[in-house]
Design an enzyme around this catalytic site. Structure first.
Site, PDB file in Angstrom:
ATOM      1  N   ARG A  14      59.535 127.658   7.370  1.00  0.00           N
ATOM      2  CA  ARG A  14      58.591 126.912   8.221  1.00  0.00           C
ATOM      3  C   ARG A  14      57.732 127.803   9.110  1.00  0.00           C
ATOM      4  O   ARG A  14      57.324 127.389  10.194  1.00  0.00           O
ATOM      5  CB  ARG A  14      59.323 125.876   9.079  1.00  0.00           C
ATOM      6  CG  ARG A  14      59.927 124.721   8.290  1.00  0.00           C
ATOM      7  CD  ARG A  14      58.850 123.728   7.859  1.00  0.00           C
ATOM      8  NE  ARG A  14      59.424 122.575   7.200  1.00  0.00           N
ATOM      9  CZ  ARG A  14      59.627 121.393   7.794  1.00  0.00           C
ATOM     10  NH1 ARG A  14      59.290 121.209   9.042  1.00  0.00           N
ATOM     11  NH2 ARG A  14      60.137 120.386   7.115  1.00  0.00           N
ATOM     12  N   ARG A  18      53.585 124.454  13.093  1.00  0.00           N
ATOM     13  CA  ARG A  18      53.241 124.185  14.492  1.00  0.00           C
ATOM     14  C   ARG A  18      53.604 125.274  15.487  1.00  0.00           C
ATOM     15  O   ARG A  18      53.170 125.214  16.626  1.00  0.00           O
ATOM     16  CB  ARG A  18      53.855 122.841  14.915  1.00  0.00           C
ATOM     17  CG  ARG A  18      53.106 121.673  14.276  1.00  0.00           C
ATOM     18  CD  ARG A  18      53.859 120.383  14.418  1.00  0.00           C
ATOM     19  NE  ARG A  18      55.108 120.459  13.667  1.00  0.00           N
ATOM     20  CZ  ARG A  18      55.966 119.453  13.550  1.00  0.00           C
ATOM     21  NH1 ARG A  18      55.716 118.308  14.143  1.00  0.00           N
ATOM     22  NH2 ARG A  18      57.068 119.596  12.849  1.00  0.00           N
ATOM     23  N   ARG A  27      44.896 121.728  12.404  1.00  0.00           N
ATOM     24  CA  ARG A  27      45.512 120.431  12.127  1.00  0.00           C
ATOM     25  C   ARG A  27      44.862 119.319  12.963  1.00  0.00           C
ATOM     26  O   ARG A  27      44.672 118.212  12.475  1.00  0.00           O
ATOM     27  CB  ARG A  27      47.002 120.583  12.431  1.00  0.00           C
ATOM     28  CG  ARG A  27      47.860 119.383  12.347  1.00  0.00           C
ATOM     29  CD  ARG A  27      48.272 119.030  10.944  1.00  0.00           C
ATOM     30  NE  ARG A  27      49.377 118.089  11.024  1.00  0.00           N
ATOM     31  CZ  ARG A  27      49.257 116.862  11.551  1.00  0.00           C
ATOM     32  NH1 ARG A  27      48.105 116.439  11.991  1.00  0.00           N
ATOM     33  NH2 ARG A  27      50.312 116.065  11.598  1.00  0.00           N
ATOM     34  N   ASP A  64      54.749 120.729   0.726  1.00  0.00           N
ATOM     35  CA  ASP A  64      55.957 120.030   1.147  1.00  0.00           C
ATOM     36  C   ASP A  64      56.792 119.703  -0.089  1.00  0.00           C
ATOM     37  O   ASP A  64      56.236 119.538  -1.182  1.00  0.00           O
ATOM     38  CB  ASP A  64      55.622 118.736   1.902  1.00  0.00           C
ATOM     39  CG  ASP A  64      56.788 118.323   2.787  1.00  0.00           C
ATOM     40  OD1 ASP A  64      56.821 118.718   3.956  1.00  0.00           O
ATOM     41  OD2 ASP A  64      57.697 117.627   2.270  1.00  0.00           O
ATOM     42  N   TYR A 142      65.383 111.226  -0.241  1.00  0.00           N
ATOM     43  CA  TYR A 142      64.138 110.622   0.281  1.00  0.00           C
ATOM     44  C   TYR A 142      63.675 109.453  -0.583  1.00  0.00           C
ATOM     45  O   TYR A 142      63.155 108.461  -0.079  1.00  0.00           O
ATOM     46  CB  TYR A 142      63.040 111.684   0.387  1.00  0.00           C
ATOM     47  CG  TYR A 142      63.280 112.639   1.541  1.00  0.00           C
ATOM     48  CD1 TYR A 142      63.020 112.234   2.854  1.00  0.00           C
ATOM     49  CD2 TYR A 142      63.799 113.903   1.339  1.00  0.00           C
ATOM     50  CE1 TYR A 142      63.261 113.082   3.927  1.00  0.00           C
ATOM     51  CE2 TYR A 142      64.041 114.765   2.408  1.00  0.00           C
ATOM     52  CZ  TYR A 142      63.771 114.342   3.696  1.00  0.00           C
ATOM     53  OH  TYR A 142      64.017 115.175   4.756  1.00  0.00           O
TER      54      TYR A 142
HETATM   55  O1  CP3 Z   1      58.179 127.058   5.202  1.00  0.00           O
HETATM   56  C1  CP3 Z   1      56.933 126.942   5.287  1.00  0.00           C
HETATM   57  O2  CP3 Z   1      56.282 127.434   6.211  1.00  0.00           O
HETATM   58  C2  CP3 Z   1      56.186 126.235   4.165  1.00  0.00           C
HETATM   59  C3  CP3 Z   1      55.903 124.885   4.365  1.00  0.00           C
HETATM   60  C4  CP3 Z   1      56.962 123.803   4.278  1.00  0.00           C
HETATM   61  C5  CP3 Z   1      56.783 122.556   4.921  1.00  0.00           C
HETATM   62  N1  CP3 Z   1      57.796 121.728   4.528  1.00  0.00           N
HETATM   63  C6  CP3 Z   1      55.669 122.230   5.801  1.00  0.00           C
HETATM   64  C7  CP3 Z   1      55.764 121.059   6.687  1.00  0.00           C
HETATM   65  C8  CP3 Z   1      58.155 123.724   3.553  1.00  0.00           C
HETATM   66  C9  CP3 Z   1      58.845 124.803   2.730  1.00  0.00           C
HETATM   67  C10 CP3 Z   1      58.666 122.404   3.714  1.00  0.00           C
HETATM   68  C11 CP3 Z   1      59.879 121.915   3.042  1.00  0.00           C
HETATM   69  C12 CP3 Z   1      60.459 120.633   3.456  1.00  0.00           C
HETATM   70  N2  CP3 Z   1      59.829 119.477   3.763  1.00  0.00           N
HETATM   71  C13 CP3 Z   1      61.848 120.392   3.486  1.00  0.00           C
HETATM   72  C14 CP3 Z   1      62.909 121.372   3.084  1.00  0.00           C
HETATM   73  C15 CP3 Z   1      63.155 122.384   4.131  1.00  0.00           C
HETATM   74  C16 CP3 Z   1      63.830 121.885   5.340  1.00  0.00           C
HETATM   75  O3  CP3 Z   1      63.243 122.015   6.414  1.00  0.00           O
HETATM   76  O4  CP3 Z   1      64.949 121.378   5.220  1.00  0.00           O
HETATM   77  C17 CP3 Z   1      62.031 119.059   3.888  1.00  0.00           C
HETATM   78  C18 CP3 Z   1      63.364 118.357   4.095  1.00  0.00           C
HETATM   79  C19 CP3 Z   1      60.739 118.481   4.049  1.00  0.00           C
HETATM   80  C20 CP3 Z   1      60.419 117.089   4.409  1.00  0.00           C
HETATM   81  C21 CP3 Z   1      59.607 117.022   5.623  1.00  0.00           C
HETATM   82  N3  CP3 Z   1      58.275 117.392   5.707  1.00  0.00           N
HETATM   83  C22 CP3 Z   1      60.006 116.554   6.890  1.00  0.00           C
HETATM   84  C23 CP3 Z   1      61.402 116.073   7.223  1.00  0.00           C
HETATM   85  C24 CP3 Z   1      58.884 116.642   7.729  1.00  0.00           C
HETATM   86  C25 CP3 Z   1      58.724 116.126   9.132  1.00  0.00           C
HETATM   87  C26 CP3 Z   1      59.475 116.884  10.136  1.00  0.00           C
HETATM   88  C27 CP3 Z   1      58.553 117.698  10.963  1.00  0.00           C
HETATM   89  O5  CP3 Z   1      58.759 118.917  11.044  1.00  0.00           O
HETATM   90  O6  CP3 Z   1      57.644 117.101  11.566  1.00  0.00           O
HETATM   91  C28 CP3 Z   1      57.835 117.218   6.979  1.00  0.00           C
HETATM   92  C29 CP3 Z   1      56.500 117.567   7.468  1.00  0.00           C
HETATM   93  C30 CP3 Z   1      56.102 118.990   7.461  1.00  0.00           C
HETATM   94  N4  CP3 Z   1      56.275 119.826   6.393  1.00  0.00           N
HETATM   95  C31 CP3 Z   1      55.450 119.706   8.505  1.00  0.00           C
HETATM   96  C32 CP3 Z   1      55.226 121.000   8.016  1.00  0.00           C
HETATM   97  C33 CP3 Z   1      54.513 122.131   8.712  1.00  0.00           C
HETATM   98  C34 CP3 Z   1      54.999 119.137   9.845  1.00  0.00           C
HETATM   99  C35 CP3 Z   1      53.625 118.573   9.644  1.00  0.00           C
HETATM  100  C36 CP3 Z   1      52.749 118.557  10.848  1.00  0.00           C
HETATM  101  O7  CP3 Z   1      52.958 117.685  11.709  1.00  0.00           O
HETATM  102  O8  CP3 Z   1      51.825 119.373  10.927  1.00  0.00           O
END
Ligand code: CP3
Length: 341
Positions: A14, A18, A27, A64, A142
C-alpha cells in the site's frame, strides 16, 4: 531470487496511496478511486509517486484485487470511509454459473495492462514492477459477503453449507486469476504477489481445503515470473505454504522471525514483517526495530511491513523505515556478530 545482496531490498504494501500528499491531491480532483484505477496514465503516475518520494526498491502497480470479481461480472463500488461494496453478490449456483471466467474475464482488464505498459516505460528498468491479485479465498469472501466484514461469517458459512458450490466458485476465480497474471507478466510485471488477506480467519483444515489448493494451482500455472504468497494470519499452515512453487513467502507481524525460520529454513526468501503501527512510534524506535528485524531474519529477506501501511502514517517515519534499510549492510552486521563471539 535468493541471490546474495549487500542489504535487503525494501518496499511497502500500500505504498501507493493516501500516505502521500501527492496521491491525495490527485485523488481529490477525480470522481473517485475507480477513476484512478481505470485511467492508465493516472494509475501509472500514482504507481511511480512512492518510487520518487520514498526511493523504495520496487513499484507495485496501482490497482485493486477487486478488479477480478468485477471482470467476472460483479461490479464494485468504493464508498468513502466505508470501503468496498458489491451491489450484487453470489448466493446460488445460478449466480456462479453466470460468472465469466478465465481469459474472457482477464481480457476485460485492458486498463490494467495499459497502466503496466506506461509504468514500465516510465520506470525505464530503474527498479522492478510488482503485479498482484487476490487469492481465490479472499476474493470469494468479497463476492459472497458483498463488502468488508469483521468476521466474514457469510463467506465462512458458505464453506460449510455449500462446499461444492464454494469449490466451483474458487475454480472460476482461480482460472481468471491465472489468465490475469499471465497477461500482467506479458505486460511487464517482473514479479507477482498473491494477497490472501483473509487467510487467518479460517481454521487450518479449511484453509488447506478451500484456500491453499487454489493458490498452489496459480503458483504452478505461472512460471513466467517469480511469485510471492502473502497469506495473512495463516501461520498454522506455514509448513504447507513452504511447499508451494513460489520464491517468496510474505509474513505478517504476528510471526516471530525465529519461528518462521524454524519452519521455512534459512534459504527460503521471506518478506515482511514489521507491525504497521510501529510507524507511529518515535523515529529512533522505528530505526532500532527495523534493524533488529533485519538481523533476526538474517538475509534472504525482502523488508516490508506485515500488512499494508496505514493511510495516516507520518510520512517522515515511512522515510526513516526505508532509509534504515537502505543504509544497512549485512557485512557490518556479520563483523559485529563475530566480534561478540
Ligand atoms: O500496495 C499498493 O500500493 C498497490 C495498490 C493496492 C491497493 N489495494 C490500492 C487501494 C493493493 C495491492 C490493494 C490490494 C487490496 N485491496 C487488498 C489486499 C491487500 C490487503 O490490504 O489486505 C484488499 C483486501 C483490497 C480491498 C480494498 N480496496 C479495501 C478493503 C479497500 C478500502 C480500505 C481502504 O484502505 O480505504 C480498498 C481501497 C483501496 N485500494 C485504496 C487503495 C489506495 C484506498 C482508496 C482511496 O480512498 O484512495
Amino acid at each position: 531470487m535468493g541471490e546474495t545482496v549487500e542489504r535487503p531490498p525494501v518496499w511497502l504494501m500500500r505504498q501507493a496511496g493516501r500516505i502521500l500528499p501527492q496521491y491525495r491531491a490527485l485523488r481529490a480532483k477525480l470522481s473517485g478511486f475507480k477513476e484512478l484505477v481505470e485511467t492508465p496514465h493516472l494509475a501509472a503516475e500514482v504507481t511511480i509517486q512512492p518510487v520518487d518520494e520514498l526511493d523504495v526498491d520496487a513499484a507495485i502497480i496501482f490497482s485493486d484485487i477487486l478488479v477480478i470479481p468485477e471482470a467476472m461480472g460483479l461490479t464494485y463500488e468504493l464508498i468513502e470511509k466505508v470501503g468496498p461494496r458489491f451491489p450484487r453478490t453470489i448466493q446460488s449456483a445460478r449466480d456462479i454459473d453466470a460468472l465469466i471466467d478465465g481469459s474472457a474475464a482477464a481480457e476485460q482488464l485492458g486498463y490494467v495492462y495499459d497502466a503496466l505498459d506506461i509504468t514500465k516505460k516510465e520506470l525505464d528498468n530503474r527498479i522492478p514492477l510488482i503485479g498482484f491479485c487476490g487469492a481465490p479465498w479472499t476474493i470469494l469472501c468479497y463476492m459472497i459477503e458483498g463488502g468488508g466484514s469483521k468476521t466474514f461469517s457469510k463467506a465462512r458459512r458458505f464453506l460449510y453449507q455449500e462446499p461444492q458450490l464454494a469449490h466451483r466458485l474458487l475454480e472460476k476465480i482461480t482460472n481468471s486469476s491465472i489468465a490475469y497474471l499471465k497477461l500482467k507478466a506479458r505486460h511487464g510485471a517482473d514479479l507477482i504477489q498473491i494477497f490472501d488477506s483473509w487467510a487467518g480467519i479460517l481454521p487450518a483444515d479449511q484453509y488447506e481445503l478451500f484456500a491453499l489448493p487454489y493458490i498452489r494451482k496459480i503458483c504452478d500455472a505461472i512460471d513466467e515470473v517469480p511469485k510471492t504468497v502473502f497469506a495473512k494470519g495463516a501461520w498454522a499452515s506455514l509448513g504447507e505454504l513452504n511447499k508451494l512453487n513460489c520464491q517468496v513467502i510474505g509474513l505478517d507481524w504476528n510471526i516471530k522471525a525465529d519461528y518462521a525460520r524454524s519452519i521455512l529454513g534459512p534459504e527460503r526468501v521471506v518478506q515482511g514483517n514489521l507491525d504497521p503501527c510501529l510507524l507511529y512510534a518515535q523515529a529512533a524506535e522505528v530505526e532500532t526495530k527495523t534493524k533488529a528485524m533485519i538481523r533476526a531474519f538474517d538475509s534472504k529477506h525482502i523488508v516490508n511491513l506485515g500488512h499494508g501501511v496505514y493511510p495516516d502514517t507520518p510520512l517522515d517515519n515511512v522515510k526513516v523505515f526505508v532509509n534504515t534499510v537502505k543504509s544497512f549492510n549485512y557485512s557490518e552486521f556479520s563483523v559485529k556478530v563475530s566480534e561478540n563471539e
